[in-house]
Scaffold this active site. Structure first.
Site, PDB file in Angstrom:
ATOM      1  N   GLY A 236      -2.493 -53.176 -82.786  1.00 50.10           N
ATOM      2  CA  GLY A 236      -3.021 -54.492 -83.144  1.00 50.10           C
ATOM      3  C   GLY A 236      -2.805 -55.557 -82.087  1.00 50.10           C
ATOM      4  N   GLU A 278       1.952 -48.558 -81.468  1.00 49.95           N
ATOM      5  CA  GLU A 278       0.735 -47.787 -81.168  1.00 49.95           C
ATOM      6  C   GLU A 278      -0.380 -48.657 -80.590  1.00 49.95           C
ATOM      7  OE1 GLU A 278       0.786 -44.282 -84.539  1.00 49.95           O
ATOM      8  OE2 GLU A 278      -0.259 -46.142 -84.938  1.00 49.95           O
ATOM      9  N   PRO A 279      -0.170 -49.243 -79.430  1.00 53.29           N
ATOM     10  CA  PRO A 279      -1.234 -50.077 -78.874  1.00 53.29           C
ATOM     11  C   PRO A 279      -2.424 -49.249 -78.416  1.00 53.29           C
ATOM     12  CG  PRO A 279       0.578 -49.849 -77.302  1.00 53.29           C
ATOM     13  CD  PRO A 279       1.004 -49.138 -78.548  1.00 53.29           C
ATOM     14  N   ARG A 281      -6.210 -51.051 -78.086  1.00 55.36           N
ATOM     15  CA  ARG A 281      -7.020 -52.086 -77.435  1.00 55.36           C
ATOM     16  C   ARG A 281      -6.317 -52.747 -76.244  1.00 55.36           C
ATOM     17  NH1 ARG A 281     -10.579 -55.046 -80.211  1.00 55.36           N
ATOM     18  NH2 ARG A 281      -9.616 -54.299 -82.129  1.00 55.36           N
ATOM     19  N   ARG A 317     -19.702 -53.656 -80.903  1.00 54.91           N
ATOM     20  CA  ARG A 317     -18.788 -54.661 -81.472  1.00 54.91           C
ATOM     21  C   ARG A 317     -19.445 -56.019 -81.763  1.00 54.91           C
ATOM     22  NH1 ARG A 317     -14.808 -56.408 -79.115  1.00 54.91           N
ATOM     23  NH2 ARG A 317     -13.398 -56.562 -80.873  1.00 54.91           N
ATOM     24  N   TYR A 321     -19.119 -56.773 -85.704  1.00 48.41           N
ATOM     25  CA  TYR A 321     -18.293 -57.879 -86.214  1.00 48.41           C
ATOM     26  C   TYR A 321     -18.294 -59.127 -85.333  1.00 48.41           C
ATOM     27  CZ  TYR A 321     -15.102 -54.171 -84.483  1.00 48.41           C
ATOM     28  OH  TYR A 321     -14.532 -53.120 -83.816  1.00 48.41           O
ATOM     29  N   CYS A 348     -33.915 -51.193 -80.874  1.00 53.53           N
ATOM     30  CA  CYS A 348     -34.867 -51.723 -81.860  1.00 53.53           C
ATOM     31  C   CYS A 348     -34.117 -52.251 -83.065  1.00 53.53           C
ATOM     32  CB  CYS A 348     -35.822 -50.625 -82.290  1.00 53.53           C
ATOM     33  SG  CYS A 348     -37.139 -50.486 -81.138  1.00 53.53           S
ATOM     34  N   GLU A 349     -33.483 -53.378 -82.893  1.00 57.55           N
ATOM     35  CA  GLU A 349     -32.636 -53.964 -83.938  1.00 57.55           C
ATOM     36  C   GLU A 349     -32.449 -55.419 -83.540  1.00 57.55           C
ATOM     37  OE1 GLU A 349     -30.724 -54.319 -87.121  1.00 57.55           O
ATOM     38  OE2 GLU A 349     -31.099 -52.209 -86.700  1.00 57.55           O
ATOM     39  N   TYR A 377     -12.936 -49.659 -77.714  1.00 55.54           N
ATOM     40  CA  TYR A 377     -13.899 -49.534 -78.823  1.00 55.54           C
ATOM     41  C   TYR A 377     -15.331 -49.830 -78.360  1.00 55.54           C
ATOM     42  CZ  TYR A 377      -9.475 -49.644 -81.280  1.00 55.54           C
ATOM     43  OH  TYR A 377      -8.191 -49.379 -81.674  1.00 55.54           O
TER      44      TYR A 377
HETATM   45  C1  LIG Z   1      -3.031 -46.290 -87.253  1.00 48.41           C
HETATM   46  C2  LIG Z   1      -3.494 -47.090 -86.117  1.00 48.41           C
HETATM   47  N1  LIG Z   1      -2.700 -47.226 -85.058  1.00 48.41           N
HETATM   48  C3  LIG Z   1      -3.088 -47.932 -83.959  1.00 48.41           C
HETATM   49  C4  LIG Z   1      -4.337 -48.537 -83.925  1.00 48.41           C
HETATM   50  C5  LIG Z   1      -4.722 -49.282 -82.686  1.00 48.41           C
HETATM   51  O1  LIG Z   1      -4.992 -50.613 -82.907  1.00 48.41           O
HETATM   52  P1  LIG Z   1      -5.298 -51.573 -81.669  1.00 48.41           P
HETATM   53  O2  LIG Z   1      -6.336 -50.917 -80.836  1.00 48.41           O
HETATM   54  O3  LIG Z   1      -5.775 -52.835 -82.301  1.00 48.41           O
HETATM   55  O4  LIG Z   1      -4.016 -51.722 -80.910  1.00 48.41           O
HETATM   56  C6  LIG Z   1      -5.189 -48.440 -85.025  1.00 48.41           C
HETATM   57  C7  LIG Z   1      -6.512 -49.086 -85.009  1.00 48.41           C
HETATM   58  O5  LIG Z   1      -7.328 -48.988 -85.871  1.00 48.41           O
HETATM   59  C8  LIG Z   1      -4.755 -47.700 -86.157  1.00 48.41           C
HETATM   60  O6  LIG Z   1      -5.540 -47.554 -87.225  1.00 48.41           O
END
Ligand SMILES: Cc1ncc(COP(=O)(O)O)c(C=O)c1O
Length: 418
Positions: A236, A278-279, A281, A317, A321, A348-349, A377
């Site tokens: 996140g 768990e980065p 993005r 993206r 969103y 075509c959107e 993403y």
């Molecule tokens: C379980 C889990 N871990 C890590 C992430 C990675 O999130 P971000 O890319 O926002 O760091 C996600 C994203 O959906 C996730 O679902």
């Protein structure tokens, strides 16, 4: 900015064609190094798990491996790519709310180190497959802590209806799953996991999460006898898309999380021996650029469109969103921005608009438009809509580019068709 990774942008476009996804490899390396350097504690083991859904390919996975990180995969396809990249599967975390029986079998066959269990039925399926074999797997349980964080806000809710994980409020289910794993010789139920959102700018969301997770691990130990020694705090971490974004620097957010963990651990007799983040993005987003060739320019009563040779098929993206991006025209960085353009893709959107409104110097057919921060993403969510072929992906470092994913040809596009 005339270069990416030390290579001239127009030269990149001429050599590899457009649309093109170009990563500055040193930026990828810097991010991986920064997370592994700063997410450290003197008292608790720490691990950085790269969430490969953000961008999963063999070359990226090899980089992740070089920096000693673990890997989050959420499907048989992501796991297969890791395996083919020669990644040590014992360092993979297999996520997902609906891992199929085949995917669970594959995880066991590949020697996946940790499976992150999402729900009761999945726990039962794992036990059905593993019990009585000579296989062993570590188990984390995904819990829903009732914290939702997105962009500048986080809220603590009693939201129990997320599709992911088991709510912390659903104690009977937590107890049932704990019993299942405690009764199975082939599983080591070691950890709990939570992921609270994306593009988070608020450090407090993480410290709130740490408090809840550590207290919950202690409760599981006290009341259920579960020996929970690991806490995975998910991803996140925000990236900078436009000047409106102010992501927390990696060192600062890591310090915040580590201090919160050490403090929370001391109040539960140091029960937790390992914490993980768990980065996804934040590791790949800013290192990635999408290069497009400008086609036609069209003026309507209220808009000035610049059409490019890609669109929602390589970056969904904005359509999905309303994600906002910054861009520039290669070679015109120093020119005065004289007009406001809408950058539209070729699909075509009507929703295939990459940037609603951006000030740029005069844009001409043949210009190379570079969209910034497209590394997360983008390619991983790409589609074949309108049968557009997927772009090539290159890693550029010290003035040299290497193609890590080939451009799809029309032959590739129909290769599975009978
Ligand atoms: C379980 C889990 N871990 C890590 C992430 C990675 O999130 P971000 O890319 O926002 O760091 C996600 C994203 O959906 C996730 O679902």
């Amino acid at each position: 900015m005339t270069e990416i990774g030390g290579m001239n942008i127009r030269e990149l476009a001429e050599t590899y064609g457009t649309p093109l996804v170009a990563y500055d490899e040193n930026m990828l390396r810097d991010k991986l190094e920064s997370f592994t350097k700063h997410f450290r504690s003197d008292t608790i083991r720490t691990d950085v798990v790269y969430a490969s859904k953000a961008f999963n390919c063999k070359a990226m996975i090899s980089l992740v491996s070089e920096y000693g990180c673990c890997l989050d995969v959420v499907s048989g396809g992501e796991l297969y790519t890791a395996w083919k990249a020669g990644f040590d599967c014992s360092k993979t975390f297999f996520h997902g709310n609906n891992k199929t029986p085949d995917e669970i079998r594959m995880a066991l066959d590949c020697g996946v180190g940790t499976i992150v269990i999402d729900n009761v039925m999945e726990a039962q399926e794992l036990i059905r497959q593993i019990e009585g074999t000579d296989r062993q797997i570590r188990v984390f349980l995904r819990v829903n802590p009732g914290i939702e964080a997105h962009t500048h806000q986080y809220i603590v809710t009693a939201h129990v209806d997320s599709k992911f994980g088991i709510s912390m409020l659903d104690w009977d289910e937590i107890a049932y799953v704990t019993d299942l794993f405690e009764g199975c010789d082939n599983t080591a139920f070691e950890g709990i996991h939570a992921h609270i959102g994306s593009q988070i700018f608020d450090k407090q969301a993480y410290s709130e999460l740490v408090k809840k997770m550590f207290a919950f691990a202690a409760k599981m130990k006290d009341e259920l006898g579960a020996d929970i020694t690991s806490v995975n705090l998910g991803g996140g971490f925000a990236a900078l898309y436009t000047s409106k974004d102010h992501p927390i620097p990696v060192d600062e957010v890591c310090d915040e999380i580590i201090s919160a963990c050490e403090e929370a651990n001391s109040s539960i007799h140091n029960q937790i021996r390992r914490v993980l983040i768990e980065p996804g993005r934040s590791i790949v987003a800013e290192a990635g650029y999408n290069l497009y060739k400008v086609g036609y320019i069209k003026k309507t009563p209220n808009k000035l469109y610049a059409f490019v040779d890609g669109g929602m098929s390589d970056n969904i993206r904005p359509a999905l969103y309303q994600a906002e991006y910054d861009a520039f025209i290669a070679g015109k960085e120093d020119e005065e921005k004289t007009a406001t353009y809408t950058i539209a893709g070729k699909c075509c959107e009507s929703g295939d608009i990459l940037i609603q409104s951006i000030a740029l110097p005069q844009v001409n057919t043949g210009d190379i438009l570079v969209m910034k921060t497209t590394g997360a993403y983008g390619y991983s969510m790409a589609s074949h809509y309108n049968k557009l072929a997927l772009p090539a992906v290159v890693f550029v470092k010290d003035g040299q580019a290497r193609e890590v994913i080939e451009r799809e040809s029309y032959e590739h596009l129909i290769s599975l068709e009978k």
